[in-house]
Write a protein that holds these residues in place. Structure first.
Motif, mmCIF file in Angstrom:
data_model
loop_
_atom_site.group_PDB
_atom_site.id
_atom_site.type_symbol
_atom_site.label_atom_id
_atom_site.label_comp_id
_atom_site.label_asym_id
_atom_site.label_seq_id
_atom_site.Cartn_x
_atom_site.Cartn_y
_atom_site.Cartn_z
ATOM 1 N N GLY A 1 0.840 -1.205 0.000
ATOM 2 C CA GLY A 1 0.000 0.000 0.000
ATOM 3 C C GLY A 1 0.869 1.247 0.000
ATOM 4 O O GLY A 1 0.556 2.249 -0.672
ATOM 5 N N GLY A 2 1.974 1.204 0.750
ATOM 6 C CA GLY A 2 2.898 2.337 0.803
ATOM 7 C C GLY A 2 3.603 2.553 -0.520
ATOM 8 O O GLY A 2 3.824 3.715 -0.943
ATOM 9 N N VAL A 3 3.926 1.460 -1.202
ATOM 10 C CA VAL A 3 4.564 1.568 -2.526
ATOM 11 C C VAL A 3 3.591 2.243 -3.504
ATOM 12 O O VAL A 3 3.950 3.176 -4.242
ATOM 13 C CB VAL A 3 4.978 0.167 -3.043
ATOM 14 N N ALA B 1 6.793 5.088 6.075
ATOM 15 C CA ALA B 1 5.767 5.813 6.835
ATOM 16 C C ALA B 1 4.442 5.062 6.805
ATOM 17 O O ALA B 1 3.784 4.879 7.847
ATOM 18 C CB ALA B 1 5.600 7.226 6.266
ATOM 19 N N PHE B 2 4.047 4.600 5.605
ATOM 20 C CA PHE B 2 2.764 3.908 5.473
ATOM 21 C C PHE B 2 2.770 2.595 6.263
ATOM 22 O O PHE B 2 1.828 2.284 7.001
ATOM 23 C CB PHE B 2 2.490 3.619 3.987
ATOM 24 N N THR B 3 3.854 1.837 6.119
ATOM 25 C CA THR B 3 3.925 0.528 6.788
ATOM 26 C C THR B 3 4.007 0.708 8.300
ATOM 27 O O THR B 3 3.432 -0.092 9.057
ATOM 28 C CB THR B 3 5.150 -0.262 6.279
ATOM 29 N N ALA B 4 4.711 1.748 8.736
ATOM 30 C CA ALA B 4 4.799 2.010 10.179
ATOM 31 C C ALA B 4 3.418 2.309 10.747
ATOM 32 O O ALA B 4 3.057 1.814 11.822
ATOM 33 C CB ALA B 4 5.747 3.175 10.435
ATOM 34 N N LEU B 5 2.634 3.092 10.010
ATOM 35 C CA LEU B 5 1.279 3.406 10.461
ATOM 36 C C LEU B 5 0.425 2.127 10.521
ATOM 37 O O LEU B 5 -0.284 1.892 11.511
ATOM 38 C CB LEU B 5 0.642 4.430 9.509
ATOM 39 N N VAL C 1 9.973 -1.272 9.522
ATOM 40 C CA VAL C 1 11.197 -0.686 8.964
ATOM 41 C C VAL C 1 12.016 -1.764 8.252
ATOM 42 O O VAL C 1 12.487 -1.578 7.115
ATOM 43 C CB VAL C 1 12.030 -0.029 10.102
ATOM 44 N N ALA C 2 12.162 -2.907 8.923
ATOM 45 C CA ALA C 2 12.956 -3.993 8.329
ATOM 46 C C ALA C 2 12.332 -4.481 7.030
ATOM 47 O O ALA C 2 13.024 -4.728 6.032
ATOM 48 C CB ALA C 2 13.075 -5.140 9.328
#
Lengths: 268, 257
Positions: free
Chosen positions: A49-51, A67-71, A183-184
């Motif tokens: 989704g972030g991509v 940012a998207f994945t962290a959220l 992040v990883a």
């Protein structure tokens, strides 16, 4: 093979492999000992989704995906911590909705010309230099958090009930752990792609777990395993013109099964 | 009040509207060894969580070592049930014990000399010093439980809370554990939670039984057994069991000998 080392794209690939190995070794070990492999898989797929969002908004892919994945990871942490018995259901939602969101956004991007396969299966040979610096920064972040919070993560992973009784902020630590997974995951997308990430987060730590006397040593050994798998996979891909991400995972998987067979054979 | 390690006054608690504890009172003197006994679902673990400050009572007040456990977590050593641990977690016996001293273990550095010495000392107290460098997952159930006792003791707490310490360990492990607990008597207040009345009878000074309500005394009474098991007809097999249990519990010191 040696001539490849003089090519800048190959040097970048080796650096990317080293940087991703640090993240995979550390975070993968935490994922394995906390039995959060499926959760990490959900976060990995949500990264898509972030991509998609990065392409839709015309932003740099790596920071936007982080940012998207962290959220997504924080929302998942909030839901699964309070209702751990429904973790698999929440992960199912996260897994599919992240992918769907990414595909739709890429569809909606005017005149897009994106090689989707490179995000699904990785493209370590095309990692640009500026992304390496970003990956280096993320590694420093992970190492810093680990250095200052190692015992808290150890306590959380070993015995969450005791950690809670000690007054440790277990929900915050759990959220931080999923944040580091996010992040990883984004770092490793470039190396093996989001479909294959789960293998690098699990195979090296599982190989390291049986012979390590501590979580820290497990992380170090898993990092080393991960880097060796990346090197061998890259060599295979270069030599036989194969997909690099799949080659790396194939080497890791074959090593895993070989080690398990030897253990079984040696067991009394 | 200052001689009380635990003071629970008229405490009630409910999960999603279902009452688990109703008007519970409990007073434990410093240096006492209390067995908290009750059936599954009777509210034992809920009371332990309230004492640890992990839950807030719906009504009533709780003081542990003179403090409100929610506002100011007291100096309590806690030994949870060991069955929840990941079976192959990479950690040594010494590092498990050091988890009882927050801030002593870092990723890059060894623990301080004093922390390592404290770990060695408490491991000696539970007769596990020789296994300090062994991986925790290679130990038997009884040995693991002794290590967890050492982890709870390393911070020199004034109160020890044991949640079902004898579940999943063999009879020999139980004897070793109760030997250790007997050695702690009077120097520290101990609360041992169990669903097993016979196990809890060894070496205790006070008994509390809990099944939504709580009854407390110096020894187990028929009223307490009734609270745990209910009332049964003479012809019911459970009635025979309860009579045998009452006889066993009448003189626990003799039975242990």
């Amino acid at each position: 093979m040696l001539e490849a080392l003089s090519m800048s794209f190959f040097q970048n690939a080796l650096l990317a492999a080293a940087l991703a190995s640090v993240a995979c070794g550390i975070i993968g070990s935490l994922v394995v000992v906390n039995r959060q492999v499926f959760l990490a898989g959900g976060v990995a797929h949500a990264a898509y989704g972030g991509v998609g969002l990065a392409f839709f908004l015309g932003l740099p892919v790596l920071p936007c995906a982080v940012a998207f994945t962290a959220l997504a990871a924080l929302i998942t942490a909030h839901c699964t911590f309070d209702r751990p018995e429904r973790t698999d259901s929440y992960v199912g939602v996260l897994w599919a909705s992240g992918m769907a969101f990414g595909i739709l956004l890429i569809n909606l991007t005017p005149g897009y010309n994106v090689d989707l396969m490179s995000y699904l299966f990785g493209s370590i040979l095309t990692v640009p230099r500026h992304d390496l610096w970003f990956m280096f920064g993320l590694d420093l972040l992970i190492l810093g958090l680990l250095h200052f919070r190692y015992q808290e993560f150890l306590s959380l992973s070993f015995d969450m009930e005791f950690a809670r009784a000690q007054g440790l902020p277990v929900k915050r630590l759990y959220s931080l752990l999923l944040l580091m997974v996010a992040v990883a995951v984004v770092m490793v997308i470039q190396v093996v792609g989001l479909i294959l990430i789960i293998a690098l987060l699990t195979i090296p730590p599982m190989l390291a777990e049986t012979r390590s006397a501590s979580l820290a040593r497990m992380m170090l050994a898993a990092t080393a395993y991960c880097f060796v798998f990346c090197l061998l996979g890259l060599a295979l891909a270069y030599q036989f013109d194969l997909a690099s991400g799949a080659s790396i995972i194939a080497v890791a998987a074959l090593t895993f099964f070989a080690v398990r067979l030897v253990h079984r054979w040696r067991a009394p | 009040m200052t001689d009380m390690a635990i003071s629970v006054e008229n405490v009630s608690f409910a999960y999603d509207g279902d009452d688990v504890l109703d008007g519970v009172n409990l007073r434990v003197e410093k240096g006492a060894f209390l067995a908290l006994i009750g059936p599954n679902g009777g509210g034992k673990t809920t009371l332990v969580k309230l004492l640890l400050g992990l839950l807030r009572p719906r009504q009533g007040s709780i003081k542990v070592l003179g403090k409100d456990p929610v506002q100011d977590p007291p100096d309590v050593g806690y030994v949870p049930q060991h069955a929840a641990f990941a079976p192959s977690f990479p950690i040594t016996v010494r590092d498990v014990v050091l988890l009882g001293l927050p801030g002593q273990k870092s990723f890059c550095f060894q623990p301080s000399t004093s922390a390592a010495a404290s770990a060695g000392s408490v491991l000696s107290r539970v007769d596990m010093a020789g296994l300090a460098e062994r991986r925790f997952d290679t130990l038997s159930g009884g040995q693991r439980q002794r290590v967890l006792v050492a982890r709870a003791l390393i911070s020199s707490p004034s109160l020890l809370l044991f949640d079902e310490p004898t579940s999943n360990i063999d009879p020999q492990g139980k004897i070793c554990l109760f030997d250790i607990l007997s050695g702690l008597r009077r120097s520290i207040t101990v609360v041992l939670v169990s669903h097993d009345v016979i196990s809890a009878a060894a070496g205790i000074t006070d008994v509390a039984v809990i099944n939504k309500r709580l009854l407390q005394g110096r020894e187990i009474t028929p009223e307490m057994l009734e609270l745990i098991y209910g009332v049964h007809e003479d012809s019911c097999p459970l009635d025979g069991y309860l009579k045998t249990l009452s006889a066993v519990l009448e003189k626990p010191e003799q039975n242990r000998a």
